[in-house]
Motif scaffolding. Structure first.
Motif, PDB file in Angstrom:
ATOM      1  N   VAL A  48      14.088  22.500  -2.820  1.00  0.00           N
ATOM      2  CA  VAL A  48      14.173  21.588  -1.688  1.00  0.00           C
ATOM      3  C   VAL A  48      13.010  21.800  -0.734  1.00  0.00           C
ATOM      4  O   VAL A  48      13.051  21.380   0.406  1.00  0.00           O
TER       5      VAL A  48
ATOM      6  N   PHE B 174      15.147  29.404  -6.097  1.00  0.00           N
ATOM      7  CA  PHE B 174      16.208  28.420  -5.906  1.00  0.00           C
ATOM      8  C   PHE B 174      15.854  27.469  -4.767  1.00  0.00           C
ATOM      9  O   PHE B 174      16.042  26.269  -4.849  1.00  0.00           O
TER      10      PHE B 174
ATOM     11  N   TRP C 294      16.921  28.319   6.846  1.00  0.00           N
ATOM     12  CA  TRP C 294      16.852  28.068   5.411  1.00  0.00           C
ATOM     13  C   TRP C 294      16.099  29.202   4.724  1.00  0.00           C
ATOM     14  O   TRP C 294      16.483  29.688   3.667  1.00  0.00           O
TER      15      TRP C 294
ATOM     16  N   SER D  47       9.598  15.332  -5.770  1.00  0.00           N
ATOM     17  CA  SER D  47      10.552  16.006  -6.622  1.00  0.00           C
ATOM     18  C   SER D  47      11.443  16.894  -5.773  1.00  0.00           C
ATOM     19  O   SER D  47      10.963  17.639  -4.940  1.00  0.00           O
ATOM     20  N   MET D  48      12.734  16.782  -5.964  1.00  0.00           N
ATOM     21  CA  MET D  48      13.650  17.547  -5.137  1.00  0.00           C
ATOM     22  C   MET D  48      14.860  17.953  -5.955  1.00  0.00           C
ATOM     23  O   MET D  48      15.241  17.282  -6.889  1.00  0.00           O
ATOM     24  N   MET D  49      15.462  19.058  -5.573  1.00  0.00           N
ATOM     25  CA  MET D  49      16.645  19.491  -6.292  1.00  0.00           C
ATOM     26  C   MET D  49      17.849  18.673  -5.850  1.00  0.00           C
ATOM     27  O   MET D  49      18.067  18.456  -4.671  1.00  0.00           O
TER      28      MET D  49
ATOM     29  N   LEU E  40      16.308  25.079  11.823  1.00  0.00           N
ATOM     30  CA  LEU E  40      16.760  24.638  10.503  1.00  0.00           C
ATOM     31  C   LEU E  40      15.892  25.253   9.413  1.00  0.00           C
ATOM     32  O   LEU E  40      16.388  25.829   8.443  1.00  0.00           O
TER      33      LEU E  40
ATOM     34  N   PHE F 240      24.042  27.435   2.166  1.00  0.00           N
ATOM     35  CA  PHE F 240      22.652  27.094   2.444  1.00  0.00           C
ATOM     36  C   PHE F 240      22.179  27.690   3.764  1.00  0.00           C
ATOM     37  O   PHE F 240      21.037  28.071   3.911  1.00  0.00           O
ATOM     38  N   PHE F 241      23.082  27.730   4.744  1.00  0.00           N
ATOM     39  CA  PHE F 241      22.711  28.247   6.063  1.00  0.00           C
ATOM     40  C   PHE F 241      23.676  29.354   6.475  1.00  0.00           C
ATOM     41  O   PHE F 241      24.564  29.145   7.286  1.00  0.00           O
TER      42      PHE F 241
ATOM     43  N   MET G 107      28.296  24.620   5.507  1.00  0.00           N
ATOM     44  CA  MET G 107      27.216  24.712   4.537  1.00  0.00           C
ATOM     45  C   MET G 107      26.715  26.149   4.472  1.00  0.00           C
ATOM     46  O   MET G 107      25.530  26.416   4.409  1.00  0.00           O
TER      47      MET G 107
END
Lengths: 388, 390
Positions: free
Chosen positions: B252, B248, B42, A334-336, B38, B344-345, B341
């Protein structure tokens, strides 16, 4: 040409080194293949539901249904546009829908996760003939009954068949059916009656999108022209497939790029490993090479033979890596999705092309890794080598 | 000549192979640093989140808004020092419609009091306050889009279609004072938005951000705020910025776990390359080990002898990898990611801890990679070793 058996046996004799080098290549191929498979899986999940003759209308300036607002008055304008298919009774085939995101409690994890909630009409199901109920029954239109996609069934609190959850405070809805759609992203959504959702989320007077079935695939240009002619409102008409592909772009590009970048570095490491191994092989076999030359094999024969040995070595590793990556086909996670801000369940999609690409990479690694050692082998002078 | 000295000499015996191996280790180290950076970058957004900042939003969904008067209620709640409110505008520049950047309508009077980690020149801030269509943009965004102070910018928004194009003037550019600040955002006056909306959509705010007087108690203060609204029409969810960002990012987390696993896999590849080189060297020098043993060196000394050779190569490779990796990540990749980006970063730099880990791991990995060949060599009988031909 020097028989390939010579190379195979040479590899077998130096077992440890062969295995170490091949394992390196296998890991590289595994990582590359997995990343490509995930990227393809994301694309497939988000675009498998696309139909050639379906178009979607959004508000100009929005990328997704989530960020699009069309007033209810627009719905009839859009359905009445030229190019839209009519059914037996002369009614245009199409439906308005509302897409929102709700925070739901994920079972077995702390905190809330976002789930896409879609407000649908009975027409929505007619427009998507591949969607079918696998458990329970269809929801009654205009009721508080909802359908849940098979991939999130039971993953969030109250989403099991027969269970209930709050759409908002004191606004419970009951799950009466679970649906499937060939693995598309719809399977990660909750489908609620349009008016029920509208009331619960205070979206009176507006919808997110309108989807229509066109008279034919070719009718799209006519339809699009008519929509863009409505300057006063600013509509954006897209083919369903085009829209869905846009939804997967960011996420699948991100995974694909990251996978490729990582693989490039990995490949460099493994190639260096292959070069070291092949140089050692050449150094240890000076005498053999000298003998081969004395027997009448040409420099080219030697070069080809050692290149071939490197390729066989890398290919064997690549094969193991590719086979292992096929196992990832059983993994779902599951991933956004960056576009819809909600979680979607993705799988790895092993396509023949990806397997081919990764095996190709293995061969290239073998060729590059074996190139300089093979040249050195070809340069060996027979007389000097045999003298030792 | 000591054994350690001999080990170093042995490394240089096959210079070409040693060089290739060092290069291999360097590539692996570089990749490891890149992947770890990375993941760290994040997590940075959450780690550097301001702990005394509280985000209050609609309980059910971030797509729904709160009544404007909720902001006043929050402001009068106990322990709240100052509060601002924002609306997600979802606008795009039609001329660059592939570029995504966060753009928000914000309460101008309080925005920079709550977000005091964004720095705007006083003159520019003053100009903004006097221009109803003014906007303050991040320095990275301004560079990317080629905007300068005074430029006209028009955006179109699918969420607020009451105007086909909204016009703004760039009044000022903000810079980041903390690492977690996204330098690619676009802020404009909430009043400008609100005044242009149809009556039924007026006086709504997307979320409320407040600063509290006790950073250790942010969660409790949030719960108390939510309690105020519990009996109202719309309930709220208040989280401190750390929890908000972490929630949030959880979306990921699977990818980040995968990256973490991959960064370990590259270490395995590195150990394979290194181990292979050592094994080859040991095989070629079997005779010499026999001689050393015949001279009276113990098995344990032989093991250390081989392992130190491996560690020398590993450390040289790690140092080289770090030397290449630093400029590569900081100047090349990091700059690109921060510009493209940034949400995100926001801060993509090699953390010292990652660099230290990469260097530190060279020693155990060198030991591990040479374990098997070293054991084999130490177990050899003197007679066999002397007799054996490589």
């Amino acid at each position: 040409m020097i028989p390939i058996r010579y190379n195979l046996r040479s590899l077998a004799v130096r077992r440890t080194t062969t295995v170490a080098t091949a394992t390196g290549v296998a890991l590289v191929v595994f990582v590359l293949a997995s990343a490509l498979m995930l990227s393809a899986g994301i694309k497939k999940t988000l675009s498998i539901s696309a139909q050639e003759d379906v178009a979607i209308v959004l508000r100009k300036g929005s990328d997704a249904e989530l960020g699009s607002v069309l007033d209810t008055g627009s719905v009839n304008t859009i359905l009445g546009a030229p190019g839209v298919k009519k059914d037996e009774t002369g009614k245009p085939v199409g439906t308005p829908e509302i897409v929102v995101v709700g925070a739901m409690e994920k079972i077995g994890a702390e905190g809330l996760s976002n789930v896409t909630i879609r407000g649908i009409t009975p027409e929505s199901l007619r427009l998507r003939p591949r969607v079918h109920i696998v458990e329970g029954r269809p929801a009654k239109p205009g009721s508080d009954e909802v359908l849940v996609g098979s991939r999130i069934k039971g993953r969030f609190k109250g989403t099991g068949l027969g269970q209930a959850f709050d759409l908002r405070k004191n606004r419970p809805v009951t799950v009466v059916g679970i649906f499937e759609d060939e693995g598309s992203s719809y399977e990660s959504e909750v489908w609620v009656d349009l008016d029920t959702l509208r009331a619960a989320y205070g979206r009176e007077g507006s919808v997110s999108s309108v989807r229509v079935r066109l008279e034919s695939t070719a009718a799209f240009d006519l339809f699009k022209g008519a929509m863009e002619g409505e300057k006063r409102y600013g509509y954006l008409a897209l083919r369903d497939g085009e829209y869905l592909e846009k939804q997967s772009q960011g996420t699948s590009l991100f995974i694909g790029m990251m996978g490729t970048l990582i693989s490039v570095f990995f490949a460099m490491g493994a190639m260096i490993g292959a070069t070291i191994t092949m140089y050692a092989a050449v150094a240890n076999r000076q005498r053999e090479i000298g003998t081969l030359r004395a027997l009448g094999f040409s420099r080219t024969n030697i070069l080809v033979s050692f290149l071939l040995e490197a390729v066989v070595l890398a290919f064997a590793g690549g094969l193991v890596g590719a086979l292992a990556s096929l196992g990832m086909g059983f993994v779902h996670f599951s991933m956004m999705n960056f576009t819809s801000w909600s979680e979607i369940v993705f799988g790895f999609d092993p396509t023949p092309k990806i397997v081919g690409t990764s095996l190709g990479l293995a061969i290239v690694m073998g060729l590059i890794g074996g190139f300089f050692p093979a040249i050195r082998a070809a340069r060996v002078s027979p007389v000097a080598a045999m003298r030792g | 000549v000591t054994l350690a000295g001999l080990a170093v000499r042995n490394v240089l015996r096959n210079k070409f192979r040693a060089m290739l191996t060092v290069l291999g280790v360097a590539v692996a180290t570089l990749t490891f640093i890149m992947l770890r950076t990375l993941v760290a970058s994040w997590a940075e957004a959450a780690d550097f989140a301001v702990k005394d900042r509280l985000v209050t939003r609609h309980k059910i969904t971030f797509v729904m808004t709160l009544p404007r008067k909720y902001a006043d209620t929050v402001r009068s709640a106990p322990h709240v020092k100052v509060a601002t409110f924002l609306n997600w505008f979802g606008g795009k520049d039609p001329k660059h419609d592939k570029e995504f950047f966060a753009n928000m309508a914000a309460d101008s009077d309080t925005l920079f009091k709550v977000y005091d980690d964004m720095a705007v020149k006083p003159a520019e801030l003053d100009a903004w306050m006097h221009d109803p269509e003014g906007a303050i943009v991040g320095d990275v965004l301004a560079t990317k889009m080629g905007w300068k102070v005074g430029d006209k910018v028009s955006l179109e928004s699918g969420i607020y279609p009451s105007r086909t194009e909204w016009e703004f003037h760039v009044s000022g550019i903000y810079e980041a004072k903390a690492r977690s600040v996204d330098r690619s955002s676009f802020y404009f006056h909430w009043k400008y938005l609100n005044d242009s909306l149809p009556p039924e959509r007026k006086d709504q705010v997307g979320w409320i951000v407040s600063r509290v007087d006790n950073p250790n108690d942010t969660a409790t203060i949030g719960t108390q705020i939510d309690k105020i609204f519990d009996e109202k029409d719309i309930q709220t969810l208040s989280q401190d910025e750390h929890a908000f960002t972490a929630g949030f990012m959880a979306g990921v987390s699977a990818v980040m776990t995968a990256v973490n696993i991959i960064s370990v896999v590259i270490l395995v590849i590195m150990a394979l390359v290194l181990g292979n080189t050592i094994a080859m060297g040991v095989r070629e020098r079997t005779n010499e080990y026999g001689v050393l043993k015949a001279l009276g060196f113990t098995n344990r000394q032989i093991v250390w002898f081989i392992m130190s050779e491996s560690m020398v190569i590993a450390m040289a490779g790690a140092a080289l990898g770090l030397a290449i990796g630093y400029p590569f990540i900081e100047q090349g990749m990091g700059r690109y990611l921060e510009e493209n980006m940034g949400s995100f970063f926001p801060y993509f730099r090699v953390p010292p801890s990652v660099a230290a880990t990469a260097l530190g791991l060279a020693i155990p990995l060198g030991l591990l990679a040479s374990a098997i060949p070293a054991m084999q060599a130490s177990r050899l009988k003197v007679v066999d070793a002397l007799r054996r031909v490589a």
